[in-house]
Motif scaffolding. Sequence first.
Motif, PDB file in Angstrom:
ATOM      1  N   ILE A  19      -0.247   9.082   0.453  1.00  0.00           N
ATOM      2  CA  ILE A  19      -1.266   7.981   0.310  1.00  0.00           C
ATOM      3  C   ILE A  19      -0.862   6.702   0.138  1.00  0.00           C
ATOM      4  CG2 ILE A  19      -3.483   7.421  -0.736  1.00  0.00           C
ATOM      5  CD1 ILE A  19      -3.834  10.446  -0.925  1.00  0.00           C
ATOM      6  N   GLY A  20       0.327   6.664  -1.048  1.00  0.00           N
ATOM      7  CA  GLY A  20       0.884   5.549  -1.415  1.00  0.00           C
ATOM      8  C   GLY A  20       1.481   4.988  -0.350  1.00  0.00           C
ATOM      9  N   ARG A  21       2.311   5.744   0.509  1.00  0.00           N
ATOM     10  CA  ARG A  21       3.037   5.261   1.604  1.00  0.00           C
ATOM     11  C   ARG A  21       2.006   4.473   2.576  1.00  0.00           C
ATOM     12  NH1 ARG A  21       4.886   9.893   4.125  1.00  0.00           N
ATOM     13  NH2 ARG A  21       3.809   9.698   6.093  1.00  0.00           N
ATOM     14  N   ALA A  22       1.073   5.035   2.823  1.00  0.00           N
ATOM     15  CA  ALA A  22       0.035   4.299   3.552  1.00  0.00           C
ATOM     16  C   ALA A  22      -0.309   2.821   3.055  1.00  0.00           C
ATOM     17  CB  ALA A  22      -1.087   5.073   3.909  1.00  0.00           C
ATOM     18  N   HIS A  23      -0.404   3.045   1.778  1.00  0.00           N
ATOM     19  CA  HIS A  23      -0.913   1.570   1.136  1.00  0.00           C
ATOM     20  C   HIS A  23       0.191   0.633   1.173  1.00  0.00           C
ATOM     21  CE1 HIS A  23      -1.795  -0.886  -2.431  1.00  0.00           C
ATOM     22  NE2 HIS A  23      -3.135  -0.745  -2.211  1.00  0.00           N
ATOM     23  N   GLN A  24       1.382   1.150   0.855  1.00  0.00           N
ATOM     24  CA  GLN A  24       2.576   0.338   0.991  1.00  0.00           C
ATOM     25  C   GLN A  24       2.891  -0.205   2.250  1.00  0.00           C
ATOM     26  OE1 GLN A  24       5.904   0.348   2.549  1.00  0.00           O
ATOM     27  NE2 GLN A  24       6.474  -1.321   1.334  1.00  0.00           N
ATOM     28  N   GLU A  25       2.476   0.598   3.513  1.00  0.00           N
ATOM     29  CA  GLU A  25       2.861  -0.084   4.464  1.00  0.00           C
ATOM     30  C   GLU A  25       1.827  -1.126   4.868  1.00  0.00           C
ATOM     31  OE1 GLU A  25       2.366   3.368   7.378  1.00  0.00           O
ATOM     32  OE2 GLU A  25       4.425   4.275   6.969  1.00  0.00           O
ATOM     33  N   ALA A  26       0.527  -1.200   4.458  1.00  0.00           N
ATOM     34  CA  ALA A  26      -0.357  -2.190   4.523  1.00  0.00           C
ATOM     35  C   ALA A  26      -0.508  -3.393   3.570  1.00  0.00           C
ATOM     36  CB  ALA A  26      -1.739  -1.735   4.451  1.00  0.00           C
ATOM     37  N   PHE A  27       0.329  -3.016   2.202  1.00  0.00           N
ATOM     38  CA  PHE A  27       0.329  -4.027   1.384  1.00  0.00           C
ATOM     39  C   PHE A  27       1.428  -4.337   0.824  1.00  0.00           C
ATOM     40  CE2 PHE A  27      -4.327  -2.687   1.191  1.00  0.00           C
ATOM     41  CZ  PHE A  27      -4.911  -3.777   1.442  1.00  0.00           C
ATOM     42  N   GLY A  28       2.670  -3.612   1.267  1.00  0.00           N
ATOM     43  CA  GLY A  28       4.104  -3.651   0.511  1.00  0.00           C
ATOM     44  C   GLY A  28       4.358  -5.153   0.075  1.00  0.00           C
ATOM     45  N   HIS A  29       4.168  -6.256   0.894  1.00  0.00           N
ATOM     46  CA  HIS A  29       4.544  -7.503   0.920  1.00  0.00           C
ATOM     47  C   HIS A  29       3.653  -8.166   0.187  1.00  0.00           C
ATOM     48  CE1 HIS A  29       1.839  -7.593   4.399  1.00  0.00           C
ATOM     49  NE2 HIS A  29       1.968  -8.841   4.294  1.00  0.00           N
ATOM     50  N   ILE A  30       2.377  -7.849  -0.151  1.00  0.00           N
ATOM     51  CA  ILE A  30       1.462  -8.480  -0.744  1.00  0.00           C
ATOM     52  C   ILE A  30       1.106  -7.936  -2.056  1.00  0.00           C
ATOM     53  CG2 ILE A  30      -1.176  -8.854  -0.621  1.00  0.00           C
ATOM     54  CD1 ILE A  30      -1.027  -7.918   2.333  1.00  0.00           C
ATOM     55  N   LYS A  31       1.293  -6.736  -2.373  1.00  0.00           N
ATOM     56  CA  LYS A  31       1.349  -5.935  -3.735  1.00  0.00           C
ATOM     57  C   LYS A  31       0.077  -6.377  -4.578  1.00  0.00           C
ATOM     58  CE  LYS A  31       6.220  -5.210  -3.820  1.00  0.00           C
ATOM     59  NZ  LYS A  31       7.400  -5.099  -4.458  1.00  0.00           N
ATOM     60  N   PRO A  32      -1.095  -6.003  -4.196  1.00  0.00           N
ATOM     61  CA  PRO A  32      -2.258  -6.276  -5.001  1.00  0.00           C
ATOM     62  C   PRO A  32      -2.329  -5.225  -6.025  1.00  0.00           C
ATOM     63  CG  PRO A  32      -2.858  -4.966  -3.004  1.00  0.00           C
ATOM     64  CD  PRO A  32      -1.437  -5.249  -2.906  1.00  0.00           C
ATOM     65  N   CYS A  33      -3.040  -5.631  -7.012  1.00  0.00           N
ATOM     66  CA  CYS A  33      -3.317  -4.561  -8.259  1.00  0.00           C
ATOM     67  C   CYS A  33      -4.010  -3.270  -7.855  1.00  0.00           C
ATOM     68  CB  CYS A  33      -4.663  -5.297  -9.187  1.00  0.00           C
ATOM     69  SG  CYS A  33      -3.685  -6.661  -9.892  1.00  0.00           S
TER      70      CYS A  33
END
Length: 129
Positions: free
Chosen positions: A89-103
């Motif tokens: 699940i974290g991998r999918a989140h990182q793919e979407a937000f890795g460069h943004i890094k929201p809380c």
Amino acid sequence: MSKRTNYSSGSPWEDVVGYSRAVRVGNVVEVTGTVADDKGELVGGNDPYLQAKFALQKIRGVLEQAGARMEDVVRTRMFVTDITQWEAIGRAHQEAFGHIKPCTTMVQVSRFIDDKYLVEIEATAIISE
């Protein structure tokens, strides 16, 4: 007072429960809990990564409807039924937000409204002025 705009996905549950897919007030967009469901069909089967990826695509779509972008997201919340799947699940989140890094927060819950759902994701975006 800032204008309020509600965004609907067309789900019959929105009227039954009394919620919107997203709400924009001023420059803030709140996206409700989003699962891997497309018109009553589960997307991603029993794969938590694919379910999370689809939920994040749905979030992207409603953010765009509301005039926001993924880059405007400042907070996400991930609810999962099996915390041992956090890496997928974290991998999918990182793919979407890795460069943004929201809380973000990821917590395990006992179940969702449908036992086939493995992950539900919420988002908050603040549109830069």
